[in-house]
Design a protein around this motif. Structure first.
Motif, PDB file in Angstrom:
ATOM      1  N   ASP A   1       0.850  -1.175   0.000  1.00  0.00           N
ATOM      2  CA  ASP A   1       0.000   0.000   0.000  1.00  0.00           C
ATOM      3  C   ASP A   1       0.895   1.238   0.000  1.00  0.00           C
ATOM      4  O   ASP A   1       1.788   1.351   0.819  1.00  0.00           O
ATOM      5  N   TYR A   2       0.667   2.129  -0.914  1.00  0.00           N
ATOM      6  CA  TYR A   2       1.476   3.342  -1.051  1.00  0.00           C
ATOM      7  C   TYR A   2       2.958   2.999  -1.174  1.00  0.00           C
ATOM      8  O   TYR A   2       3.810   3.661  -0.604  1.00  0.00           O
ATOM      9  N   ARG A   3       3.255   1.966  -1.914  1.00  0.00           N
ATOM     10  CA  ARG A   3       4.643   1.546  -2.108  1.00  0.00           C
ATOM     11  C   ARG A   3       5.178   2.010  -3.450  1.00  0.00           C
ATOM     12  O   ARG A   3       6.244   1.568  -3.877  1.00  0.00           O
ATOM     13  N   LEU A   4       4.460   2.892  -4.109  1.00  0.00           N
ATOM     14  CA  LEU A   4       4.901   3.449  -5.387  1.00  0.00           C
ATOM     15  C   LEU A   4       4.875   4.961  -5.296  1.00  0.00           C
ATOM     16  O   LEU A   4       3.925   5.548  -4.767  1.00  0.00           O
ATOM     17  N   SER A   5       5.904   5.593  -5.821  1.00  0.00           N
ATOM     18  CA  SER A   5       6.031   7.044  -5.736  1.00  0.00           C
ATOM     19  C   SER A   5       4.836   7.759  -6.360  1.00  0.00           C
ATOM     20  O   SER A   5       4.254   7.291  -7.341  1.00  0.00           O
ATOM     21  N   ASN A   6       4.498   8.895  -5.786  1.00  0.00           N
ATOM     22  CA  ASN A   6       3.445   9.740  -6.370  1.00  0.00           C
ATOM     23  C   ASN A   6       3.859  10.301  -7.711  1.00  0.00           C
ATOM     24  O   ASN A   6       3.035  10.603  -8.561  1.00  0.00           O
ATOM     25  N   ARG A   7       5.152  10.478  -7.895  1.00  0.00           N
ATOM     26  CA  ARG A   7       5.651  11.206  -9.055  1.00  0.00           C
ATOM     27  C   ARG A   7       6.484  10.288  -9.945  1.00  0.00           C
ATOM     28  O   ARG A   7       7.602   9.911  -9.609  1.00  0.00           O
ATOM     29  N   LEU A   8       5.867   9.931 -11.053  1.00  0.00           N
ATOM     30  CA  LEU A   8       6.518   9.101 -12.062  1.00  0.00           C
ATOM     31  C   LEU A   8       6.431   9.830 -13.385  1.00  0.00           C
ATOM     32  O   LEU A   8       5.772  10.874 -13.493  1.00  0.00           O
ATOM     33  N   ASN A   9       7.059   9.283 -14.415  1.00  0.00           N
ATOM     34  CA  ASN A   9       6.934   9.932 -15.724  1.00  0.00           C
ATOM     35  C   ASN A   9       5.509   9.772 -16.242  1.00  0.00           C
ATOM     36  O   ASN A   9       4.740   8.922 -15.777  1.00  0.00           O
ATOM     37  N   SER A  10       5.164  10.598 -17.195  1.00  0.00           N
ATOM     38  CA  SER A  10       3.784  10.691 -17.664  1.00  0.00           C
ATOM     39  C   SER A  10       3.240   9.360 -18.174  1.00  0.00           C
ATOM     40  O   SER A  10       2.076   9.019 -17.932  1.00  0.00           O
ATOM     41  N   ASP A  11       4.055   8.580 -18.874  1.00  0.00           N
ATOM     42  CA  ASP A  11       3.581   7.304 -19.425  1.00  0.00           C
ATOM     43  C   ASP A  11       3.169   6.340 -18.310  1.00  0.00           C
ATOM     44  O   ASP A  11       2.147   5.643 -18.422  1.00  0.00           O
ATOM     45  N   LEU A  12       3.964   6.291 -17.241  1.00  0.00           N
ATOM     46  CA  LEU A  12       3.639   5.398 -16.126  1.00  0.00           C
ATOM     47  C   LEU A  12       2.419   5.899 -15.358  1.00  0.00           C
ATOM     48  O   LEU A  12       1.606   5.101 -14.870  1.00  0.00           O
ATOM     49  N   GLN A  13       2.278   7.213 -15.260  1.00  0.00           N
ATOM     50  CA  GLN A  13       1.098   7.760 -14.590  1.00  0.00           C
ATOM     51  C   GLN A  13      -0.176   7.423 -15.359  1.00  0.00           C
ATOM     52  O   GLN A  13      -1.218   7.113 -14.767  1.00  0.00           O
ATOM     53  N   LYS A  14      -0.102   7.477 -16.677  1.00  0.00           N
ATOM     54  CA  LYS A  14      -1.273   7.142 -17.484  1.00  0.00           C
ATOM     55  C   LYS A  14      -1.627   5.663 -17.345  1.00  0.00           C
ATOM     56  O   LYS A  14      -2.807   5.288 -17.343  1.00  0.00           O
ATOM     57  N   LEU A  15      -0.610   4.815 -17.220  1.00  0.00           N
ATOM     58  CA  LEU A  15      -0.875   3.400 -16.974  1.00  0.00           C
ATOM     59  C   LEU A  15      -1.572   3.234 -15.623  1.00  0.00           C
ATOM     60  O   LEU A  15      -2.489   2.419 -15.485  1.00  0.00           O
ATOM     61  N   ARG A  16      -1.135   3.986 -14.667  1.00  0.00           N
ATOM     62  CA  ARG A  16      -1.785   3.989 -13.351  1.00  0.00           C
ATOM     63  C   ARG A  16      -3.271   4.318 -13.494  1.00  0.00           C
ATOM     64  O   ARG A  16      -4.133   3.676 -12.870  1.00  0.00           O
ATOM     65  N   CYS A  17      -3.580   5.294 -14.310  1.00  0.00           N
ATOM     66  CA  CYS A  17      -4.971   5.708 -14.503  1.00  0.00           C
ATOM     67  C   CYS A  17      -5.766   4.656 -15.265  1.00  0.00           C
ATOM     68  O   CYS A  17      -6.944   4.412 -14.961  1.00  0.00           O
ATOM     69  N   ARG A  18      -5.157   4.024 -16.255  1.00  0.00           N
ATOM     70  CA  ARG A  18      -5.864   2.970 -16.987  1.00  0.00           C
ATOM     71  C   ARG A  18      -6.233   1.819 -16.047  1.00  0.00           C
ATOM     72  O   ARG A  18      -7.325   1.251 -16.147  1.00  0.00           O
ATOM     73  N   ALA A  19      -5.313   1.501 -15.153  1.00  0.00           N
ATOM     74  CA  ALA A  19      -5.591   0.426 -14.208  1.00  0.00           C
ATOM     75  C   ALA A  19      -6.709   0.823 -13.245  1.00  0.00           C
ATOM     76  O   ALA A  19      -7.609   0.012 -12.948  1.00  0.00           O
ATOM     77  N   ASN A  20      -6.671   2.050 -12.766  1.00  0.00           N
ATOM     78  CA  ASN A  20      -7.618   2.502 -11.747  1.00  0.00           C
ATOM     79  C   ASN A  20      -9.001   2.785 -12.316  1.00  0.00           C
ATOM     80  O   ASN A  20     -10.022   2.314 -11.792  1.00  0.00           O
ATOM     81  N   TYR A  21      -9.060   3.550 -13.397  1.00  0.00           N
ATOM     82  CA  TYR A  21     -10.339   4.053 -13.886  1.00  0.00           C
ATOM     83  C   TYR A  21     -10.975   3.192 -14.965  1.00  0.00           C
ATOM     84  O   TYR A  21     -12.156   3.367 -15.275  1.00  0.00           O
ATOM     85  N   GLN A  22     -10.217   2.282 -15.555  1.00  0.00           N
ATOM     86  CA  GLN A  22     -10.772   1.452 -16.625  1.00  0.00           C
ATOM     87  C   GLN A  22     -10.770  -0.038 -16.288  1.00  0.00           C
ATOM     88  O   GLN A  22     -11.741  -0.743 -16.552  1.00  0.00           O
ATOM     89  N   ALA A  23      -9.677  -0.524 -15.698  1.00  0.00           N
ATOM     90  CA  ALA A  23      -9.551  -1.967 -15.499  1.00  0.00           C
ATOM     91  C   ALA A  23     -10.259  -2.471 -14.241  1.00  0.00           C
ATOM     92  O   ALA A  23     -10.754  -3.606 -14.223  1.00  0.00           O
ATOM     93  N   LEU A  24     -10.282  -1.665 -13.192  1.00  0.00           N
ATOM     94  CA  LEU A  24     -10.908  -2.100 -11.941  1.00  0.00           C
ATOM     95  C   LEU A  24     -12.413  -1.809 -11.990  1.00  0.00           C
ATOM     96  O   LEU A  24     -12.850  -0.672 -11.850  1.00  0.00           O
ATOM     97  N   LYS A  25     -13.165  -2.862 -12.197  1.00  0.00           N
ATOM     98  CA  LYS A  25     -14.618  -2.739 -12.307  1.00  0.00           C
ATOM     99  C   LYS A  25     -15.264  -3.739 -11.345  1.00  0.00           C
ATOM    100  O   LYS A  25     -14.866  -4.905 -11.289  1.00  0.00           O
TER     101      LYS A  25
END
Length: 613
Positions: free
Chosen positions: A260-284
């Motif tokens: 939990d919270y084991r990943l930095s808040n600040r990553l490059n844009s590509d990794l942040q977008k992957l974070r969003c795809r996982a959160n807002y699209q994949a987790l249903k």
């Protein structure tokens, strides 16, 4: 004869004297009457005039005088004595010795903004598609690297871990095994991943980015051996590569615990977008949860076109952990002090200091006053997601008086409808998550995991109003409201909340969690051309400095927790949960403690953040 004559003379004398006396009395009475008539003729009009002037003065004073002042809040006890007048306004009597009333208006009035939407929200939208040069899973995944994740905490904390696990697997070029949900901590929920989330959708929707499997493959007809370890909090890309790639090359299968919270808040844009795809699209959520959640939303919509959802955290354990004073006197101090002793590693509490720094959750009363000051009247329908509230109905009474259209999943659903969910805290939390996400306005009394997760999600899907209390500024306002009128109180509260209402590009203190403000995944439309949302020009220079330092980190990759100033510390159930499981003291029956020997001593400093979900 002489005697009779003498008696006659005496009798006439008495008669004369009596007549004279009577005459005198009559004369004096007549004089008094004439005097009284003169007084009545001249003085009574004067008295009437004076009385009329006094009445006019009192009437004018009642019209022109300012509203009654607000008294010092006694937190839990302030609104225990309340009534409603003929106009519906709430009259608050702080205690029986005071005669002045604090009158909260029935209607919300005008806050100078449309309450049910954010300004220019139509110009912003979520944008998390992968760039053309973003390497795919087929091209980068090593066949002999497997990453397993053991999540931690309640539903929303686990959701954070699952989302970050996808990014961690991508960084490590590893195949991700469907994460295990925490079944042993404080929340004690036995649900598996596929009993909360649609596992097949999770795997398929991320197939281009990360290879995901349900179980580890067999090796030589036997299960693969798994090496268990843990990474520091908010570990960045270099940190993961330096720590885990050598282990993966040697062990092939690695499980990260307490993820939990084991990943930095600040990553490059590509990794942040992957974070969003996982959160807002994949987790249903699975169908049974999503359908019941939709039913709750529909029943709220049947009651009102718009509604507010409140995530209220005011459980006894949470209040004890916070170290705040809620005005309950010696009884409260004893009760919460006893609970607080469970956490042996907590330092002595300084309630005044904690409140000054904005780390105390708003009471139900304060939430109600905040909503009214922002412009919401008592006709608003309010959905409340909460657990056990300290003080029970007495604590909730002020909020219910201010907002009588009060609803929960228990009032909207029958016992039969709730039965499949009621024994599972994560499934119950999922229902609340859906209603809060779909609400027209979402408000929280704290800044915990669910609040952060929903704030980010609501930004990504259209910037729906999300009210986060600016507790640091609101605290002195609530405490000192006896020195101001209601109008001044409401005005100052609205000013304090600027930047905490879910507006696009709103200024927020500190860096914040990425899940709360996924800026890399939000684009703005200007002249039909999409562009990334820039950091506000009037953002704090310290924030920009932190961003720069994070991206140009020159350490060896063995990262520790990101530096968090005293004012930037947020609440996290992770630390509450970890301390609960570590506690060696006497534990009440409602708390379940894991084996302390399984926990790492290196995690002791992680109590900087506070518990919430």
């Amino acid at each position: 004869m002489k005697k009779k004559k003498r008696d006659a003379i005496n009798g006439h004398s008495c008669i004369n004297i009596t007549a004279t006396a009577i005459g005198g009395v009559v004369f004096k009475t007549s004089v008094l009457r004439r005097h009284f008539r003169r007084i009545r003729h001249h003085v009574f009009p004067l008295i009437s005039a004076v009385s009329g002037c006094l009445l006019l003065f009192l009437a004018a004073f009642s019209v022109l005088a300012p509203s009654p002042v607000l008294h010092p809040h006694d937190h839990l006890s302030l609104l225990r004595h309340l009534t409603s007048d003929d106009n519906g306004d709430v009259e608050v009597w702080p205690n029986s010795e005071e005669t002045t009333k604090f009158r909260v208006p029935e209607s919300g009035g005008s806050s100078g903004r449309y309450l049910w939407s954010t300004r220019k929200s139509e110009l912003f939208y979520g944008c998390s598609n992968a760039a053309d040069n973003f390497a795919t899973a087929d091209a980068k995944t090593h066949s002999n690297r497997y990453l397993l994740i053991a999540t931690s905490g309640g539903l929303n904390q686990q959701r954070t871990g699952i989302t970050d696990a996808v990014v961690a697997a991508y960084i490590l070029n590893a195949t991700l095994v469907v994460p295990k949900l925490d079944q042993k901590s404080y929340w004690k929920d036995s649900s598996n991943f596929d009993e909360i989330f649609d596992v097949d959708w999770f795997i398929s929707s991320l197939s281009k980015d990360v290879k995901i499997i349900k179980e580890l493959p067999m090796k030589g007809g036997k299960p693969m051996s798994v090496h268990t370890t843990r990474v520091p909090r908010k570990c960045n890309e270099k940190c993961y590569q330096n720590r885990l790639v050598p282990v993966l090359n040697k062990k092939h299968a690695v499980q990260l615990t307490k993820f939990d919270y084991r990943l930095s808040n600040r990553l490059n844009s590509d990794l942040q977008k992957l974070r969003c795809r996982a959160n807002y699209q994949a987790l249903k959520f699975i169908n049974t949860i999503s359908e019941m959640g939709k039913k709750l939303v529909e029943r709220m919509r049947m009651k009102s076109k718009h509604f507010i959802a409140l995530h209220l955290r005011f459980e006894p354990d949470m209040l004890a952990f916070s170290g705040c004073d809620y005005g309950g006197g010696e009884k409260e101090r004893k009760e919460l002090g006893k609970l607080r002793k469970r956490w042996k590693t907590l330092h002595a509490s300084n309630p005044d200091k904690v409140r000054r720094h904005g780390r105390c959750p708003l009471t139900p009363e304060e939430v109600g006053l905040m909503l009214r000051a922002l412009g919401f009247g008592n006709d608003i329908h309010l959905y409340v997601a909460s657990g056990e509230v300290y003080g029970g109905e007495e604590t909730m009474a002020p909020l219910k008086v201010l907002f009588p259209n009060f609803h929960t999943k228990e009032t909207l659903l029958s016992k039969e409808e709730l039965a499949p969910f009621s024994s599972f805290s994560s499934r119950m939390a999922a229902l609340d998550f859906i209603v809060c996400d779909e609400s027209d306005v979402f408000i929280t009394n704290n800044n915990g995991n669910m609040a952060k997760m929903l704030a980010g999600r609501r930004r990504y899907f259209g910037h729906k109003p999300t009210i986060r209390p600016n507790a640091k500024k609101l605290s002195p306002l609530f405490i000192n409201r006896n020195n101001m009128t209601w109008e001044e109180f409401a005005s100052r509260l609205r000013t304090s909340q600027i930047g905490f209402m879910g507006e696009p590009n709103e200024i927020k203190p500190g860096g914040g969690e990425f899940h709360e403000n996924p800026v890399a995944c939000i684009c703005s439309a200007s002249n039909t051309k999409a562009k990334e949302v820039p950091i506000p020009q009037n953002e704090s220079p310290d924030i920009l400095k932190i961003d720069k330092e994070d991206y140009t980190n020159k350490d060896s990759g063995y990262a520790t927790d990101e530096q968090v100033t005293e004012d930037e510390q947020d609440w996290s159930e992770a630390d509450y949960d970890e301390i609960t499981n570590r506690s060696l003291g006497k534990v009440l029956p409602s708390v379940r403690v894991s084996d302390p020997s399984l926990l790492h001593k290196s995690d002791q400093p992680e109590i900087e953040e506070f518990f919430s979900d």
